[in-house]
Design a protein around this motif. Structure first.
Motif, mmCIF file in Angstrom:
data_model
loop_
_atom_site.group_PDB
_atom_site.id
_atom_site.type_symbol
_atom_site.label_atom_id
_atom_site.label_comp_id
_atom_site.label_asym_id
_atom_site.label_seq_id
_atom_site.Cartn_x
_atom_site.Cartn_y
_atom_site.Cartn_z
ATOM 1 N N ILE A 42 35.409 46.866 43.756
ATOM 2 C CA ILE A 42 34.144 45.942 43.820
ATOM 3 C C ILE A 42 34.043 45.213 42.620
ATOM 4 O O ILE A 42 34.061 45.704 41.347
ATOM 5 C CB ILE A 42 32.983 47.036 44.003
ATOM 6 N N VAL A 43 34.139 43.922 42.717
ATOM 7 C CA VAL A 43 34.353 43.050 41.517
ATOM 8 C C VAL A 43 33.033 42.403 41.417
ATOM 9 O O VAL A 43 32.659 41.422 42.468
ATOM 10 C CB VAL A 43 35.809 42.230 41.528
ATOM 11 N N THR A 44 32.212 42.501 40.469
ATOM 12 C CA THR A 44 30.667 41.824 40.247
ATOM 13 C C THR A 44 31.025 40.526 39.622
ATOM 14 O O THR A 44 31.967 40.447 38.798
ATOM 15 C CB THR A 44 29.796 42.577 39.695
ATOM 16 N N GLY A 45 30.038 39.425 39.933
ATOM 17 C CA GLY A 45 29.938 38.254 38.929
ATOM 18 C C GLY A 45 31.269 37.424 39.213
ATOM 19 O O GLY A 45 31.529 36.784 38.417
ATOM 20 N N VAL A 46 31.539 37.366 40.711
ATOM 21 C CA VAL A 46 32.848 36.542 41.030
ATOM 22 C C VAL A 46 32.223 34.913 41.121
ATOM 23 O O VAL A 46 31.321 34.780 41.741
ATOM 24 C CB VAL A 46 33.359 36.832 42.351
ATOM 25 N N PRO A 47 32.807 34.279 40.325
ATOM 26 C CA PRO A 47 32.473 32.833 40.071
ATOM 27 C C PRO A 47 32.398 32.110 41.597
ATOM 28 O O PRO A 47 31.373 31.384 41.639
ATOM 29 C CB PRO A 47 33.404 32.178 39.050
ATOM 30 N N TRP A 48 33.262 32.013 42.260
ATOM 31 C CA TRP A 48 33.353 31.398 43.441
ATOM 32 C C TRP A 48 32.558 31.884 44.605
ATOM 33 O O TRP A 48 32.219 31.346 45.645
ATOM 34 C CB TRP A 48 34.708 30.957 44.024
ATOM 35 N N ARG A 49 31.623 32.830 44.245
ATOM 36 C CA ARG A 49 30.881 33.591 45.327
ATOM 37 C C ARG A 49 29.594 33.562 44.591
ATOM 38 O O ARG A 49 28.671 34.448 44.726
ATOM 39 C CB ARG A 49 31.281 34.924 45.438
ATOM 40 N N ASP A 50 29.115 32.498 43.708
ATOM 41 C CA ASP A 50 27.906 32.314 43.301
ATOM 42 C C ASP A 50 27.397 33.713 42.467
ATOM 43 O O ASP A 50 26.203 34.146 42.542
ATOM 44 C CB ASP A 50 27.069 31.979 44.187
ATOM 45 N N GLY A 51 28.431 34.163 41.600
ATOM 46 C CA GLY A 51 28.003 35.390 41.030
ATOM 47 C C GLY A 51 27.953 36.589 41.559
ATOM 48 O O GLY A 51 27.541 37.628 41.243
ATOM 49 N N GLY A 52 28.291 36.623 42.946
ATOM 50 C CA GLY A 52 28.433 37.736 44.014
ATOM 51 C C GLY A 52 29.509 38.600 43.949
ATOM 52 O O GLY A 52 30.337 38.488 43.024
ATOM 53 N N GLU A 53 29.680 39.467 44.681
ATOM 54 C CA GLU A 53 30.582 40.521 44.674
ATOM 55 C C GLU A 53 31.966 39.992 45.601
ATOM 56 O O GLU A 53 31.805 39.713 46.770
ATOM 57 C CB GLU A 53 29.976 41.901 45.209
ATOM 58 N N LEU A 54 33.094 40.650 45.337
ATOM 59 C CA LEU A 54 34.347 40.440 46.217
ATOM 60 C C LEU A 54 34.872 42.007 46.278
ATOM 61 O O LEU A 54 34.964 42.702 45.342
ATOM 62 C CB LEU A 54 35.385 39.732 45.319
ATOM 63 N N ILE A 55 34.918 42.556 47.516
ATOM 64 C CA ILE A 55 35.060 43.828 47.514
ATOM 65 C C ILE A 55 36.622 43.992 48.440
ATOM 66 O O ILE A 55 36.874 43.174 49.570
ATOM 67 C CB ILE A 55 34.292 44.463 48.575
ATOM 68 N N TYR A 56 37.485 44.567 47.876
ATOM 69 C CA TYR A 56 38.651 44.825 48.484
ATOM 70 C C TYR A 56 39.261 46.078 48.348
ATOM 71 O O TYR A 56 38.924 46.967 47.527
ATOM 72 C CB TYR A 56 39.793 43.510 47.975
ATOM 73 N N PHE A 57 40.577 46.476 49.134
ATOM 74 C CA PHE A 57 40.908 47.762 48.750
ATOM 75 C C PHE A 57 42.408 47.643 48.774
ATOM 76 O O PHE A 57 43.237 46.657 49.297
ATOM 77 C CB PHE A 57 40.844 48.786 50.037
ATOM 78 N N LEU A 58 43.141 48.444 48.082
ATOM 79 C CA LEU A 58 44.617 48.656 48.084
ATOM 80 C C LEU A 58 45.159 50.020 48.360
ATOM 81 O O LEU A 58 44.634 50.969 47.939
ATOM 82 C CB LEU A 58 44.953 48.443 46.575
#
Length: 140
Positions: free
Chosen positions: A43-59
């Motif tokens: 969970i990556v917080t403060g994502v610039p192109w998501r208006d500072g929102g989160e990006l969630i991914y899995f590996l």
């Protein structure tokens, strides 16, 4: 390609599939203590192109060489890492190491941290794949 974009996630999966598996010896046999698979959510917080929102991914990595990297739920992850975009960028660009961020308390870990440690070779594989993309990655 932009860091953490769908294109970047696809390139990461492709690069992982190309790397040699660290869990196998030269004859292709796995060690007795090898971790067969590992799913790490991030969970990556403060994502610039998501208006500072989160990006969630899995590996997801396994000892057969299969690799999956996708945006989406981390519900089935063995362990989930929570980082800021700035720290995720520092890891991917090689300016910070995972251990330095852990020691500084800048990465939160949810789930089975012992499994993450036991799968050190798979984690190294993922780190190498990310670093291999550095030259073609745009960091915002």
């Amino acid at each position: 390609m932009d860091f953490l974009s769908d294109e970047w996630l696809e390139a990461m999966a492709a690069r992982l599939a190309e790397l040699p598996l660290p869990l196998q010896d030269s004859a292709g046999a796995r060690g007795a203590a090898a971790v067969e698979s590992l799913t790490v959510g991030q969970i990556v917080t403060g994502v610039p192109w998501r208006d500072g929102g989160e990006l969630i991914y899995f590996l997801r990595l396994d000892a057969s060489g299969a690799a999956t990297v996708e945006a989406g739920s981390v519900a089935l992850a063995d362990v989930v890492l929570v980082t800021s975009y700035a720290d995720a960028k520092a890891l991917a660009s090689g300016t910070r190491s995972p251990s330095s961020l852990l020691e500084a308390g800048r990465v939160k870990i949810r789930g089975d941290a012992a499994r993450l440690l036991a799968a050190g070779a798979l984690v190294q594989l993922a780190t190498a794949a990310g670093r291999a993309l550095e030259e073609v990655t745009r960091f915002r």
